[in-house]
Every structure is written in C-alpha cells, then in structure tokens.
Design an enzyme around this catalytic site. Structure first.
Site, PDB file in Angstrom:
ATOM      1  N   ASP A  87     -21.417  46.166 -22.650  1.00 32.33           N
ATOM      2  CA  ASP A  87     -22.313  45.039 -22.407  1.00 32.33           C
ATOM      3  C   ASP A  87     -21.637  43.732 -22.818  1.00 32.33           C
ATOM      4  OD1 ASP A  87     -24.321  46.698 -21.503  1.00 32.33           O
ATOM      5  OD2 ASP A  87     -25.277  46.877 -23.470  1.00 32.33           O
TER       6      ASP A  87
ATOM      7  N   TYR B 101     -18.626  53.735 -32.300  1.00 35.20           N
ATOM      8  CA  TYR B 101     -19.081  52.351 -32.397  1.00 35.20           C
ATOM      9  C   TYR B 101     -19.436  52.014 -33.841  1.00 35.20           C
ATOM     10  CZ  TYR B 101     -19.998  52.722 -27.325  1.00 35.20           C
ATOM     11  OH  TYR B 101     -19.895  52.914 -25.964  1.00 35.20           O
TER      12      TYR B 101
END
Length: 302
Positions: free
Chosen positions: A38, A66
């Site tokens: 994103d 992440y």
C-alpha cells in the site's frame, strides 16, 4: 539488465510507481514486482527485470514479515490511518491478559475477512472502488496463516482527548494476509476498535530489507553511470528455493519440454541450475517425474 532488484519502497509511493521508476532506471519495460505494498507502507519490494519477471510468480506466494503499529481505541473505514475514523471508543486500561488472549486468537491458521478497501474483485470491480463509490461491501473470509504475532512495545497516549494504546508488533504471515485486517480484528476482539498507523515489510521469503536499496540510492547510481545492484537469476533462485544441479542432458530435455526423473519428491518449487551455473527452470517435483513449471531461455536468446 536481467535479474532481481531489492527495493526499499518509500511511503507515499504505490508499487506501480516503483515499477515505473525502475523501468526508467533499467532502460526496459520488462519490469514487475512480487507483491503489492500500500502507499502508506514502506519496505521490501522485489522487482523483477528482464527474464526475472518470470520468477515473480513463485515469489508472490512466499511468506512476508512486517513490523507495524496498531492503534487501539479507534476504527477507520480503511482499517489504516489513511481512512476516516468511523468509531472512537478509546482504549483505557486494556487488560494485559485479554490482549495476550486476543493476539493468540489471531495466530496460527485462521479465517480472515480481507479489508473492504482491498483490491479483491467483486463481479469484475475492485472492492476499494465499490467502497469509495459508497457501496457496502462484505467480503468472504478466507484461510491465512499467521506464523508469528509478537507485541514488541506498548505506548498509551491521547488523540483529541481520547485515550488510545499503540502497539508495535512484528508478524510473519502467509501470502494474502492483510496486516490491517489483523489490527481491525484485534481491536474488535478487545471491544475498543483498532487500525494500523504504520506498516513496514521487512522480509519476503528469505529476502530481507537490509539488503535493499532506496530509490534515491538507485537513481544516484544510474546518474553516476554505475550499474544497478541486480541479483542474477541463478543467485536469486538459490537464495529462495531448494536447488537441483542438472546435467547437460537434463538441461537439454527440460528446455525441449520433456520430463526428467526426479531425485526425491518435494512439494515446493525447485530451482534447476545447469552445468554452467545458469537458472534453467523452476521445477515441479511433486509427481512421479520432474517437469518444468517455467523455463528460462539463455540470456543471449532474450
């Protein structure tokens, strides 16, 4: 220019923006990426150049790692900080035991409803386009795996007088897992709401962001007339997949579309490396014999 480029994507850029910049830097349109990030997110984006675009199909499905920050106490329409706040319940005195239980419930093999602003298509239209058009979207849950969900730090603060709790987390997830949906579901389970305020991809399979270059660094290299730090195909494949060293006869058969005898049944893709050290093919060794899933032509034939 032929191989894999590890890029540390900056915030505010789409993955398509990064591909477009890399096309200009590499001087070719044969450029793609392995897994969208994103615009809000930063971190590792695997860029395939030349023949390496064929390798991306097998890298998209790798597990991702992440680091992120989850804000408990507020929910947003996009499940991240880029969307409007739709509910502000606050997060005062979140019970540590309840937090531990909620995190555990979102670990392992779970069913996850993707964020409504995802790129999943509904009757040919992206879900995020329907949401932005004012539609109510209800996506179906799908199986994902959260191999690791660790809370590294907690910070209590206030936003517009509302008490919130920020959690710094690290997760390792299967392909197709939405970290912002984990933030949403964690907040929902605790009854306070939640969304993602920061996201950084630190790993894709065995590739780590510490080996990546920023777009600014890559641009400087090209401005100075230096080559981009592209991983050759064989090196990139060896870094991620199990390897089978092929004989000259086996290489010839695979390039001609023939199957060869396997040297052990393996379910995951295998990199077939020829006698000259080149990546010949990605192999499927799950059956009675070995077949090529994709063959990489010699560089001089491209």
């Amino acid at each position: 220019m032929d191989g894999l480029l590890l890029v540390d994507k900056p915030a505010g850029w789409t993955s398509h923006d990064v591909v477009a910049r890399c096309r200009r830097l590499a001087g070719t349109r044969r450029v793609g990426h392995a897994g969208t990030l994103d615009p809000m997110a930063t971190g590792l984006l695997l860029i395939g150049i030349g023949r390496a675009t064929k390798l991306l199909t097998f890298l998209v499905g790798c597990d991702k790692t992440y680091t992120a920050t989850v804000r408990l106490g507020q929910s947003t329409v996009t499940d991240d900080a880029e969307g409007d706040v739709v509910e502000s319940l606050g997060a005062r005195n979140v019970d540590p035991a309840e937090l531990e239980r909620a995190v555990a419930s979102l670990s392992g093999d779970i069913e996850q409803v993707p964020s409504s602003v995802s790129a999943i298509k509904i009757d040919g239209v992206r879900s995020y386009a329907r949401v932005r058009g004012g539609e109510e979207v209800a996506l179906k849950a799908r199986p994902v795996r959260v191999a690791r969900f660790d809370v590294r730090a907690q910070r209590a603060s206030a936003v517009d007088g509302l008490p919130v709790l920020d959690l710094d987390i690290e997760v390792q997830v299967s392909s197709g897992t939405y970290v912002r949906a984990l933030a949403r579901d964690l907040g929902a389970d605790l009854g306070v709401g939640g969304h993602l305020t920061a996201l950084r991809r630190t790993g894709v399979g065995r590739f780590d962001v510490t080996a990546a270059d920023t777009l600014q660094d890559l641009t400087t290299l090209r401005d100075e007339g230096a080559a981009l730090p592209v991983l050759p195909l064989a090196q990139a494949a060896r870094g991620q997949f199990a390897v089978r060293e092929l004989t000259a006869d086996q290489e010839r058969d695979l390039r001609h579309g023939k199957r060869i005898a396997h040297d052990g049944v393996r379910q995951d893709p295998v990199a077939g490396i020829g006698p000259a050290g080149d990546l010949v093919a990605i192999l499927d060794e799950s059956g009675d014999s070995t077949r090529s899933q994709v063959v990489f032509p010699p560089f001089e034939q491209v």
